[in-house]
Write a protein that holds these residues in place. Structure first.
Motif, short mmCIF file in Angstrom:
data_model
loop_
_atom_site.label_atom_id
_atom_site.label_comp_id
_atom_site.label_asym_id
_atom_site.label_seq_id
_atom_site.Cartn_x
_atom_site.Cartn_y
_atom_site.Cartn_z
N THR A 111 48.69 41.77 31.38
CA THR A 111 47.76 41.42 30.30
C THR A 111 46.30 41.48 30.75
O THR A 111 45.40 41.26 29.95
CB THR A 111 48.06 40.01 29.78
N GLY A 112 46.09 41.76 32.02
CA GLY A 112 44.73 41.72 32.57
C GLY A 112 44.43 40.41 33.25
O GLY A 112 43.56 40.34 34.12
N HIS A 113 45.13 39.35 32.82
CA HIS A 113 44.96 38.03 33.43
C HIS A 113 46.23 37.59 34.16
O HIS A 113 46.14 36.89 35.16
CB HIS A 113 44.58 37.00 32.38
N THR A 114 47.35 37.98 33.63
CA THR A 114 48.64 37.61 34.25
C THR A 114 49.50 38.85 34.41
O THR A 114 49.37 39.82 33.66
CB THR A 114 49.40 36.56 33.40
N PHE A 115 50.36 38.76 35.36
CA PHE A 115 51.31 39.85 35.64
C PHE A 115 52.71 39.27 35.56
O PHE A 115 53.02 38.28 36.25
CB PHE A 115 51.04 40.43 37.03
N THR A 116 53.58 39.87 34.72
CA THR A 116 54.92 39.32 34.48
C THR A 116 55.97 40.40 34.73
O THR A 116 55.84 41.52 34.24
CB THR A 116 55.05 38.80 33.03
N VAL A 117 56.97 40.03 35.48
CA VAL A 117 58.11 40.91 35.72
C VAL A 117 59.35 40.24 35.15
O VAL A 117 59.64 39.07 35.46
CB VAL A 117 58.31 41.18 37.23
N ASN A 118 60.06 40.95 34.29
CA ASN A 118 61.30 40.43 33.68
C ASN A 118 62.47 41.31 34.11
O ASN A 118 62.45 42.53 33.91
CB ASN A 118 61.20 40.44 32.15
N LEU A 119 63.48 40.68 34.66
CA LEU A 119 64.69 41.38 35.08
C LEU A 119 65.89 40.78 34.35
O LEU A 119 66.08 39.56 34.37
CB LEU A 119 64.89 41.25 36.59
N THR A 120 66.66 41.63 33.70
CA THR A 120 67.86 41.20 33.00
C THR A 120 69.06 41.97 33.54
O THR A 120 69.00 43.20 33.64
CB THR A 120 67.74 41.42 31.48
N ILE A 121 70.11 41.26 33.89
CA ILE A 121 71.33 41.88 34.40
C ILE A 121 72.48 41.45 33.51
O ILE A 121 72.69 40.25 33.27
CB ILE A 121 71.60 41.47 35.86
N HIS A 122 73.23 42.43 33.01
CA HIS A 122 74.37 42.17 32.13
C HIS A 122 75.68 42.36 32.90
O HIS A 122 75.72 43.04 33.92
CB HIS A 122 74.35 43.11 30.92
N GLY A 123 76.75 41.81 32.35
CA GLY A 123 78.09 42.06 32.88
C GLY A 123 78.33 41.49 34.25
O GLY A 123 79.01 42.13 35.07
N LEU A 124 77.80 40.30 34.55
CA LEU A 124 78.00 39.72 35.87
C LEU A 124 79.44 39.33 36.13
O LEU A 124 79.85 39.20 37.27
CB LEU A 124 77.10 38.49 36.05
N HIS A 125 80.22 39.15 35.05
CA HIS A 125 81.62 38.77 35.22
C HIS A 125 82.56 39.94 35.12
O HIS A 125 83.77 39.77 34.98
CB HIS A 125 82.02 37.72 34.17
N ALA A 126 82.05 41.18 35.19
CA ALA A 126 82.91 42.36 35.13
C ALA A 126 83.84 42.36 36.33
O ALA A 126 83.45 41.99 37.43
CB ALA A 126 82.07 43.64 35.12
N PRO A 127 85.13 42.77 36.12
CA PRO A 127 86.07 42.84 37.25
C PRO A 127 85.54 43.73 38.35
O PRO A 127 84.80 44.69 38.11
CB PRO A 127 87.34 43.41 36.62
#
Length: 344
Positions: free
Chosen positions: A317-333
């Motif tokens: 945003t020019g003032h803050t820096f944001t990193v978003n990480l999303t991981i799906h399927g953590l319970h997959a066999p």
């Protein structure tokens, strides 16, 4: 690979036993008094032709002409075991040459084809398994290389911080060394597993935050929020440390309490990790500074460990820096995860 070959041998034995049983039932159903010798003759010719061609395709690497000569020999010799056991049933109306020609154009070509089909099938399966094993070894080697980058990179930055404390003869220096020892113990002994409990990885982040907090006299500058059941899922180790490390690295020198915001949310089989920091006055962009390996390392590991199961977004945003990480399927066999990994 030995297990696969044992399975193929078991399939061969089972199918030949079934074939022998069908021949016995057919001949006994015709009330043939010589059903036993005829069964031996049919099975002997069939197995002889089948395995002669099977092993010819397996071991012969000569010229095309040489292959056809050997195949012709298999074809011509193939009926002989059957004729040997059928000899007692010959009569003037069923001469030797008649039985020979009949076997030559019926039984022999069928089992030559089946020998070819079996060889092609086994070769295809074994080559596929070998290819998957080589791909798995290549993936594991690259993951090991990426993970090995973490230790010296992290150690380099942390020792710089401890050096500053020691140089200033700060009372917090011994505590910093103890925190570092705890972190290194996790990195060396516990992070070798493919996955670790998310709760243990979060403990590692807390230790790291505690170590970094020694640099600041203010109240905790990291606002760590955790929601959901962190004990219900497992995660690849050392996946978040680069993102948090870079948040410190690219923030202003003076930080106020809560300036760094870290949020971890677990909802069913989905994990969301976000880190936000104020932007300092660096000339280089966050996460992409000279000599930095943070973001490229994270991206490569995510691509290998969670293909098509993650999203990594960056917002400036020019003032803050944001990193978003999303991981799906953590319970997959585990077998599904491995199949996806090999496929990609």
């Amino acid at each position: 690979m030995d297990r696969i070959k044992k399975i193929f041998r078991l399939i061969h034995v089972s199918l030949w036993a079934l074939f022998t049983l069908l021949v016995v039932l057919q001949l006994r159903g015709e009330t043939n008094p010589h059903w036993l010798t005829l069964t031996v003759g049919v099975v002997a010719s069939a197995t002889g032709v089948f395995y002669s061609h099977f092993y010819l395709l397996t071991h012969y690497t000569g010229t095309r002409k040489g292959y056809w000569l050997r195949l012709a020999a298999i074809w011509l010799i193939g009926p002989l075991p059957f004729l040997l056991f059928h000899y007692k049933d010959f009569s003037l109306s069923n001469p030797f040459i008649g039985y020979y020609c009949m076997t030559l154009v019926t039984l022999v070509p069928i089992f030559i084809f089946l020998g070819w089909l079996a060889r092609v099938t086994e070769t295809l399966v074994i080559n596929t398994i070998k290819k998957e094993q080589l791909e798995k070894q290549a993936v594991e080697a690259e993951l090991y290389y990426l993970k090995s980058q973490i230790n010296p990179h992290f150690l380099f930055n942390t020792l710089n911080n401890i050096h500053t404390l020691v140089y200033k003869q700060a009372p917090a220096a011994p505590e910093a060394v103890m925190h570092l020892a705890s972190l290194m113990r996790y990195m060396i002994y516990e992070s070798n597993a493919a996955t670790v409990p998310l709760a243990r990885e979060l403990d590692y982040l807390r230790d790291y935050v505690s170590l970094q907090q020694l640099r600041y006299k203010n109240s905790p500058i990291v606002d760590l929020q955790i929601s959901g059941n962190a004990t219900a899922c497992r995660i690849a180790p050392l996946l978040f440390i680069h993102l948090l490390e870079n948040a410190y690295k690219h923030s202003p020198a003076r930080l106020e309490p809560g300036d760094l915001k870290v949020c971890v949310a677990v909802q069913e089989d989905t994990l969301t990790f976000s880190v936000q920091n104020p932007i300092g006055q660096q000339a280089t962009s966050p996460l992409e500074g000279p000599g930095g390996i943070g973001l490229p390392n994270v991206r490569k590991r995510l691509a290998l460990l969670y293909p098509e199961q993650h999203s990594l977004t960056i917002q400036n945003t020019g003032h803050t820096f944001t990193v978003n990480l999303t991981i799906h399927g953590l319970h997959a066999p585990a077998h599904e995860r491995k199949a996806q990994l090999l496929h990609h």
